[in-house]
Design a protein around this motif. Structure first.
Motif, PDB file in Angstrom:
ATOM      1  N   LEU A  76       0.829  -1.208   0.000  1.00 33.74           N
ATOM      2  CA  LEU A  76       0.000   0.000   0.000  1.00 33.74           C
ATOM      3  C   LEU A  76       0.862   1.258   0.000  1.00 33.74           C
ATOM      4  N   ALA A  77       1.916   1.234   0.795  1.00 30.95           N
ATOM      5  CA  ALA A  77       2.781   2.410   0.898  1.00 30.95           C
ATOM      6  C   ALA A  77       3.543   2.659  -0.398  1.00 30.95           C
ATOM      7  N   SER A  78       4.008   1.580  -1.030  1.00 22.67           N
ATOM      8  CA  SER A  78       4.792   1.737  -2.251  1.00 22.67           C
ATOM      9  C   SER A  78       3.950   2.290  -3.393  1.00 22.67           C
ATOM     10  N   ARG A  79       2.653   2.008  -3.383  1.00 25.10           N
ATOM     11  CA  ARG A  79       1.782   2.490  -4.455  1.00 25.10           C
ATOM     12  C   ARG A  79       1.206   3.871  -4.166  1.00 25.10           C
ATOM     13  N   THR A  80       1.085   4.221  -2.899  1.00 29.04           N
ATOM     14  CA  THR A  80       0.485   5.512  -2.549  1.00 29.04           C
ATOM     15  C   THR A  80       1.517   6.565  -2.182  1.00 29.04           C
ATOM     16  N   GLY A  81       2.769   6.141  -2.010  1.00 27.57           N
ATOM     17  CA  GLY A  81       3.818   7.091  -1.661  1.00 27.57           C
ATOM     18  C   GLY A  81       3.834   7.489  -0.206  1.00 27.57           C
ATOM     19  N   LEU A  82       3.184   6.710   0.651  1.00 27.44           N
ATOM     20  CA  LEU A  82       3.176   7.022   2.078  1.00 27.44           C
ATOM     21  C   LEU A  82       4.589   6.876   2.649  1.00 27.44           C
ATOM     22  N   PRO A  83       5.004   7.814   3.509  1.00 29.76           N
ATOM     23  CA  PRO A  83       6.344   7.726   4.104  1.00 29.76           C
ATOM     24  C   PRO A  83       6.356   6.728   5.257  1.00 29.76           C
ATOM     25  N   VAL A  84       6.732   5.501   4.985  1.00 29.11           N
ATOM     26  CA  VAL A  84       6.687   4.468   6.011  1.00 29.11           C
ATOM     27  C   VAL A  84       8.053   3.833   6.198  1.00 29.11           C
ATOM     28  N   SER A  85       8.218   3.188   7.336  1.00 28.03           N
ATOM     29  CA  SER A  85       9.424   2.428   7.648  1.00 28.03           C
ATOM     30  C   SER A  85       9.044   0.962   7.783  1.00 28.03           C
ATOM     31  N   THR A  86       9.773   0.087   7.093  1.00 30.29           N
ATOM     32  CA  THR A  86       9.468  -1.342   7.160  1.00 30.29           C
ATOM     33  C   THR A  86       9.600  -1.864   8.587  1.00 30.29           C
ATOM     34  N   THR A  87      10.602  -1.388   9.304  1.00 32.01           N
ATOM     35  CA  THR A  87      10.788  -1.796  10.700  1.00 32.01           C
ATOM     36  C   THR A  87       9.585  -1.403  11.544  1.00 32.01           C
ATOM     37  N   HIS A  88       9.156  -0.164  11.411  1.00 37.71           N
ATOM     38  CA  HIS A  88       8.019   0.313  12.190  1.00 37.71           C
ATOM     39  C   HIS A  88       6.737  -0.419  11.802  1.00 37.71           C
ATOM     40  N   ILE A  89       6.611  -0.743  10.524  1.00 34.58           N
ATOM     41  CA  ILE A  89       5.432  -1.481  10.062  1.00 34.58           C
ATOM     42  C   ILE A  89       5.350  -2.834  10.753  1.00 34.58           C
ATOM     43  N   LEU A  90       6.468  -3.553  10.772  1.00 32.89           N
ATOM     44  CA  LEU A  90       6.470  -4.894  11.359  1.00 32.89           C
ATOM     45  C   LEU A  90       6.207  -4.846  12.860  1.00 32.89           C
ATOM     46  N   VAL A  91       6.816  -3.895  13.546  1.00 34.38           N
ATOM     47  CA  VAL A  91       6.566  -3.754  14.985  1.00 34.38           C
ATOM     48  C   VAL A  91       5.104  -3.398  15.231  1.00 34.38           C
ATOM     49  N   GLY A  92       4.569  -2.492  14.417  1.00 36.92           N
ATOM     50  CA  GLY A  92       3.161  -2.134  14.550  1.00 36.92           C
ATOM     51  C   GLY A  92       2.245  -3.316  14.304  1.00 36.92           C
ATOM     52  N   SER A  93       2.628  -4.177  13.363  1.00 37.58           N
ATOM     53  CA  SER A  93       1.829  -5.372  13.079  1.00 37.58           C
ATOM     54  C   SER A  93       1.820  -6.323  14.271  1.00 37.58           C
ATOM     55  N   VAL A  94       2.970  -6.470  14.917  1.00 39.21           N
ATOM     56  CA  VAL A  94       3.035  -7.316  16.116  1.00 39.21           C
ATOM     57  C   VAL A  94       2.196  -6.707  17.236  1.00 39.21           C
ATOM     58  N   LEU A  95       2.224  -5.389  17.358  1.00 36.91           N
ATOM     59  CA  LEU A  95       1.392  -4.721  18.360  1.00 36.91           C
ATOM     60  C   LEU A  95      -0.091  -4.964  18.086  1.00 36.91           C
ATOM     61  N   GLY A  96      -0.471  -4.926  16.817  1.00 30.71           N
ATOM     62  CA  GLY A  96      -1.863  -5.181  16.456  1.00 30.71           C
ATOM     63  C   GLY A  96      -2.301  -6.581  16.826  1.00 30.71           C
ATOM     64  N   VAL A  97      -1.402  -7.547  16.633  1.00 28.15           N
ATOM     65  CA  VAL A  97      -1.693  -8.932  17.017  1.00 28.15           C
ATOM     66  C   VAL A  97      -1.910  -9.028  18.524  1.00 28.15           C
ATOM     67  N   GLY A  98      -1.062  -8.332  19.283  1.00 27.59           N
ATOM     68  CA  GLY A  98      -1.211  -8.354  20.733  1.00 27.59           C
ATOM     69  C   GLY A  98      -2.486  -7.679  21.194  1.00 27.59           C
ATOM     70  N   LEU A  99      -2.818  -6.551  20.572  1.00 25.56           N
ATOM     71  CA  LEU A  99      -4.029  -5.821  20.956  1.00 25.56           C
ATOM     72  C   LEU A  99      -5.292  -6.626  20.678  1.00 25.56           C
ATOM     73  N   ALA A 100      -5.226  -7.514  19.697  1.00 30.30           N
ATOM     74  CA  ALA A 100      -6.388  -8.360  19.398  1.00 30.30           C
ATOM     75  C   ALA A 100      -6.720  -9.273  20.576  1.00 30.30           C
ATOM     76  N   ARG A 101      -5.739  -9.505  21.444  1.00 28.58           N
ATOM     77  CA  ARG A 101      -5.950 -10.331  22.639  1.00 28.58           C
ATOM     78  C   ARG A 101      -6.167  -9.478  23.881  1.00 28.58           C
ATOM     79  N   GLY A 102      -6.124  -8.160  23.709  1.00 33.05           N
ATOM     80  CA  GLY A 102      -6.310  -7.263  24.842  1.00 33.05           C
ATOM     81  C   GLY A 102      -5.015  -6.572  25.209  1.00 33.05           C
ATOM     82  N   ILE A 103      -5.118  -5.402  25.814  1.00 31.67           N
ATOM     83  CA  ILE A 103      -3.940  -4.609  26.163  1.00 31.67           C
ATOM     84  C   ILE A 103      -3.024  -5.355  27.127  1.00 31.67           C
ATOM     85  N   GLY A 104      -3.603  -6.259  27.916  1.00 31.37           N
ATOM     86  CA  GLY A 104      -2.804  -7.024  28.868  1.00 31.37           C
ATOM     87  C   GLY A 104      -1.849  -8.001  28.208  1.00 31.37           C
ATOM     88  N   ALA A 105      -2.069  -8.290  26.928  1.00 28.33           N
ATOM     89  CA  ALA A 105      -1.189  -9.222  26.215  1.00 28.33           C
ATOM     90  C   ALA A 105       0.107  -8.559  25.774  1.00 28.33           C
TER      91      ALA A 105
END
Length: 329
Positions: free
Chosen positions: A264-293
């Motif tokens: 999505l970023a490569s096609r839209t030109g969004l200024p993103v970092s691959t490292t930050h994307i992956l960490v954010g994705s892991v955070l999203g997985v954790g949040l799906a189980r609740g903030i306590g995860a």
């Protein structure tokens, strides 16, 4: 440029020893800013681009986390929280595998082939990615249908057999993201070195475009492999274990979300970092189980490391610039 290279290298090594998943791109950018400020002029820095980099601290993890959260919820609804998880895992796994092949193909087609002088239109890339996705899905279905339910394994962990379905899928997405991430980081690392070589070869003339020697690419590739072997495991522990508990299904969702965000970023030109994307994705997985995860202390340290990467790179570049200037005049 040598000062910028040294600054980025020292900061990345320090961050890696601490297990901080910082962005190589941002480290290089920060170092170049510091070099430009003291070596050229403050006005030589395109501060608008710097603002875009800062914006990526929010954009990257937000998009990656949102997509991974939705993927985790979909696996729950379609597979894990059903009457027959194993049957549904085999039913829906080819669909997920299709998305893996499709998305990873788009990452490569959009970001990689142009450097090989292979130019495809958007529609051509999309059609080719669809074909690859279908072929990948068919291959995945062939192997997944052989996985059998094991009552003994499921006695200790109810979803053990189901997680087996996601294991090869996660390995594929992890390797594909490592390819995309590695190619990007090597390019960032050798960029200043390539500029130095170009200036030396042209007799001091700064050129917009210049041929890149093969040995420079090999040097960058060897460097990233050596770094992975020596210090990479610390960052792996942080992302893979310390942020939240990951299983093959959760890891698959995080990797697929990261790959999707890169597309999505490569096609839209969004200024993103691959490292930050992956960490954010892991955070999203954790949040799906609740903030306590989530381990909020680890998350806080990661965010802090992101915030100080740009200024740290800039300050180190200034230090190395004046040091080298004092030594060599």
């Amino acid at each position: 440029m040598l000062a910028a290279l040294l600054a980025a290298a020292f900061w990345l090594m320090f961050a890696s020893t601490r297990g901080w998943p910082v962005s190589t791109t941002h480290s290089i950018v920060g170092a170049l800013i510091g070099f430009a400020v003291v070596g050229i002029d403050v006005n030589a820095v395109h501060w608008g681009k710097v603002v875009e980099v800062v914006a990526s601290w929010i954009i990257s993890p937000l998009i990656g986390g949102t997509i991974s959260y939705l993927l985790v919820m979909s696996t729950r609804k379609l597979i894990l929280e059903t009457d027959n998880p194993m049957k549904n895992a085999k039913r829906y796994a080819p669909l997920y595998i299709f998305f893996v092949g499709f998305i990873i193909s788009l990452v490569t087609l959009f970001k990689g082939l142009k450097h090989l002088d292979i130019l495809l239109t958007g529609w051509q890339s999309l059609l080719l990615a669809l074909v690859i996705g279908l072929a990948t899905s068919l291959l995945g279905w062939f192997f997944i249908r052989r996985i059998q339910f094991n009552a003994e394994e499921n006695r200790d962990f109810h979803y053990a057999s189901v997680e087996k379905v996601f294991t090869p899928m996660m390995l594929f997405t992890a390797c594909a993201m490592a390819f995309a991430h590695g190619s990007n980081d090597v390019a960032n690392g050798i960029g200043p070195l390539a500029a130095v070589i170009s200036i030396v070869r042209s007799g001091g003339e700064v050129m917009q475009h210049s041929p890149l020697p093969l040995w420079v690419l090999v040097l960058g590739g060897c460097g990233i492999v050596l770094g992975l072997i020596t210090l990479g495991y610390r960052v792996m522990l942080t992302v893979g274990k310390r942020i939240t508990e990951l299983t093959p299904s959760r890891g698959f969702c995080a990797e697929l979300a990261a790959a999707t965000t890169v597309v999505l970023a490569s096609r839209t030109g969004l200024p993103v970092s691959t490292t930050h994307i992956l960490v954010g994705s892991v955070l999203g997985v954790g949040l799906a189980r609740g903030i306590g995860a989530l381990d909020l202390r680890v998350v806080g340290n990661i965010i802090l490391s992101w915030l100080i990467t740009l200024p740290a790179g800039a300050i180190m570049a200034m230090f190395f610039f004046f040091t080298l200037k004092g030594i060599f005049g």
